[in-house]
Design an enzyme around this catalytic site. Structure first.
Site, PDB file in Angstrom:
ATOM      1  N   ARG A  48       0.850  -1.191   0.000  1.00  0.00           N
ATOM      2  CA  ARG A  48       0.000   0.000   0.000  1.00  0.00           C
ATOM      3  C   ARG A  48       0.887   1.242   0.000  1.00  0.00           C
ATOM      4  NH1 ARG A  48       1.801   1.893   4.048  1.00  0.00           N
ATOM      5  NH2 ARG A  48       0.622   3.778   3.695  1.00  0.00           N
ATOM      6  N   ALA A  50       0.945   5.101  -2.169  1.00  0.00           N
ATOM      7  CA  ALA A  50       0.912   5.349  -3.616  1.00  0.00           C
ATOM      8  C   ALA A  50       2.208   4.958  -4.355  1.00  0.00           C
ATOM      9  CB  ALA A  50       0.550   6.813  -3.856  1.00  0.00           C
ATOM     10  N   ASP A 234      -2.148  10.551  -2.827  1.00  0.00           N
ATOM     11  CA  ASP A 234      -2.464   9.412  -3.692  1.00  0.00           C
ATOM     12  C   ASP A 234      -2.755   9.850  -5.119  1.00  0.00           C
ATOM     13  OD1 ASP A 234      -3.198   8.508  -0.799  1.00  0.00           O
ATOM     14  OD2 ASP A 234      -2.784   6.725  -2.012  1.00  0.00           O
ATOM     15  N   ASN A 244      -5.633  12.261  -0.314  1.00  0.00           N
ATOM     16  CA  ASN A 244      -4.786  11.477   0.592  1.00  0.00           C
ATOM     17  C   ASN A 244      -5.716  10.773   1.583  1.00  0.00           C
ATOM     18  OD1 ASN A 244      -2.086  10.695   1.476  1.00  0.00           O
ATOM     19  ND2 ASN A 244      -2.585  11.805   3.339  1.00  0.00           N
TER      20      ASN A 244
HETATM   21  O1  MRU Z   1      -4.835   3.156   1.894  1.00  0.00           O
HETATM   22  P1  MRU Z   1      -3.346   3.387   1.872  1.00  0.00           P
HETATM   23  O2  MRU Z   1      -2.661   2.903   3.102  1.00  0.00           O
HETATM   24  O3  MRU Z   1      -2.714   2.891   0.611  1.00  0.00           O
HETATM   25  O4  MRU Z   1      -3.215   4.972   1.864  1.00  0.00           O
HETATM   26  C1  MRU Z   1      -1.939   5.530   1.780  1.00  0.00           C
HETATM   27  C2  MRU Z   1      -1.936   6.999   1.908  1.00  0.00           C
HETATM   28  O5  MRU Z   1      -2.943   7.656   1.970  1.00  0.00           O
HETATM   29  C3  MRU Z   1      -0.586   7.660   1.838  1.00  0.00           C
HETATM   30  O6  MRU Z   1      -0.575   8.826   2.623  1.00  0.00           O
HETATM   31  C4  MRU Z   1      -0.281   8.027   0.382  1.00  0.00           C
HETATM   32  O7  MRU Z   1      -0.424   6.906  -0.434  1.00  0.00           O
HETATM   33  C5  MRU Z   1       1.077   8.573   0.225  1.00  0.00           C
HETATM   34  S1  MRU Z   1       2.329   7.342   0.503  1.00  0.00           S
HETATM   35  C6  MRU Z   1       3.831   8.076   0.262  1.00  0.00           C
END
Ligand code: MRU
Length: 345
Positions: A48, A50, A234, A244
């Site tokens: 997980r 981004a 994201d 995000n």
């Molecule tokens: O649902 P997730 O855990 O994949 O969500 C991740 C986030 O919201 C992060 O803040 C985002 O992907 C940035 S990671 C550098």
């Protein structure tokens, strides 16, 4: 530093993931050799964040080609399986971006695709380092203190990327410069990426921090306990609106009221110029059970229904700076509808 995702050649081409659903209790790895296993790992959030999803997308195409060879898929089947990887989660543009970086090379063979996918990973690592330096410089110049107190949300560290992280990368860079007083890590309901993952990374790195419930963040900011909030993204629309993890926009509103900077840190692969504003970002709705249960135990009445958007969108006018490896834009001070074109991939 832990690697969230890695390509290993032996005994056969494999994507190795640390299973983030089990952290911090257990450090267990998943060896992925099929599209089914990769798609499940993405949907379950075993991998997980981004930029890590971007790596999973690119390496996933290479892995699908090896599976196609083993199982004698025709071209139609291969295309369908690659689409399944691309569509496994909708909000983080990096997943589709990673797939698209290498998919057009499929006709040139598996070795070419694999090398291109490895370059996607290497470029993300470089981007992490660059944007971390830019972000730390910007913050120290703006805040004007020797040591800063940071609020962050979700997990944006090594676990969410291929290297040191984005928002977390800036925190790490500040720490290495002796410039971190305290990090407030939001627990990040419902899946607790902040409490489970960010706190785990901060602990390993020896960075002083506390974990707070998401509902505490705006008050912590308004009480003057924080100098800057730094989050990841994201998907960043062309005008700077940024999606995000749900809860991010509350931090942005509190920072605006408190008059402190709100920073979004992301590689240029997170910018989607085809999405003109936040209104067009597809927000992932996840299973009600994530909200209605805790640790597998039902907490809400049996009859209750949940509402579980995984992300929110912070409007660009609340964002002091978007920090990328290609430079920094300051959306709060500009109203250019294609602001992000300056730093896009
Ligand atoms: O649902 P997730 O855990 O994949 O969500 C991740 C986030 O919201 C992060 O803040 C985002 O992907 C940035 S990671 C550098």
């Amino acid at each position: 530093m832990v690697l969230a995702i890695e390509w290993v050649e032996l005994p056969q081409p494999t994507i190795r993931l640390i299973d983030q659903t089990l952290l911090p209790a257990e450090e267990k790895y998943i060896d992925v050799r099929t599209v089914d296993v990769l798609v499940k790992a993405i949907k379950d959030l075993a991998v997980r964040g981004a930029p890590a999803l971007g790596a999973a997308g690119a390496l996933g195409v290479a892995m699908a080609l090896y599976q196609a060879q083993r199982e004698s898929w025709d071209d139609t089947r291969l295309e369908t399986e690659i689409d399944r990887i691309r569509d496994a989660r909708p909000t983080a543009i990096n997943l589709a971006w990673g797939v698209n970086q290498v998919r057009h090379l499929v006709g040139q063979g598996v070795e070419v695709v694999t090398e291109a996918a490895k370059k996607v990973v290497a470029d993300d690592t470089t981007a992490n380092k660059e944007l971390s330096r830019f972000g730390a410089d910007w913050i120290l110049a703006k805040v004007g203190k020797e040591k800063v107190r940071v609020n962050t949300h979700c997990n944006t560290g090594a676990l969410a990327t291929t290297a040191q992280g984005t928002a977390y990368g800036i925190i790490r860079e500040l720490f290495e410069r002796g410039a971190i007083e305290m990090v407030y890590a939001d627990e990040t309901r419902p899946l607790l990426q902040g409490a489970r993952l960010t706190s785990w990374e901060l602990t390993q790195d020896g960075i002083p921090h506390v974990v707070q419930v998401d509902g505490a963040a705006s008050s912590t900011i308004l009480r003057g306990l924080v100098d800057v909030a730094i989050i990841g993204a994201d998907r960043i629309a062309a005008n700077g609106d940024s999606a995000n993890k749900v809860g991010s926009v509350a931090l942005a509103l509190a920072c605006q009221r408190a008059g402190i900077p709100f920073i979004v840190a992301a590689p240029s692969s997170t910018i989607d110029l085809d999405t003109s504003s936040g209104e067009d970002i597809n927000i992932e709705l996840r299973d009600d059970a994530e909200v209605l249960e805790l640790g597998g135990q039902r907490t809400a009445p049996r009859e209750a229904k949940g509402y579980n958007p995984a992300f929110d969108v912070t409007p660009h006018d609340l964002i002091s700076a978007i920090v990328t490896e290609r430079g920094i834009v300051e959306p709060a001070h500009e109203s250019d509808p294609r602001l992000l074109a300056r730093v896009a991939d």
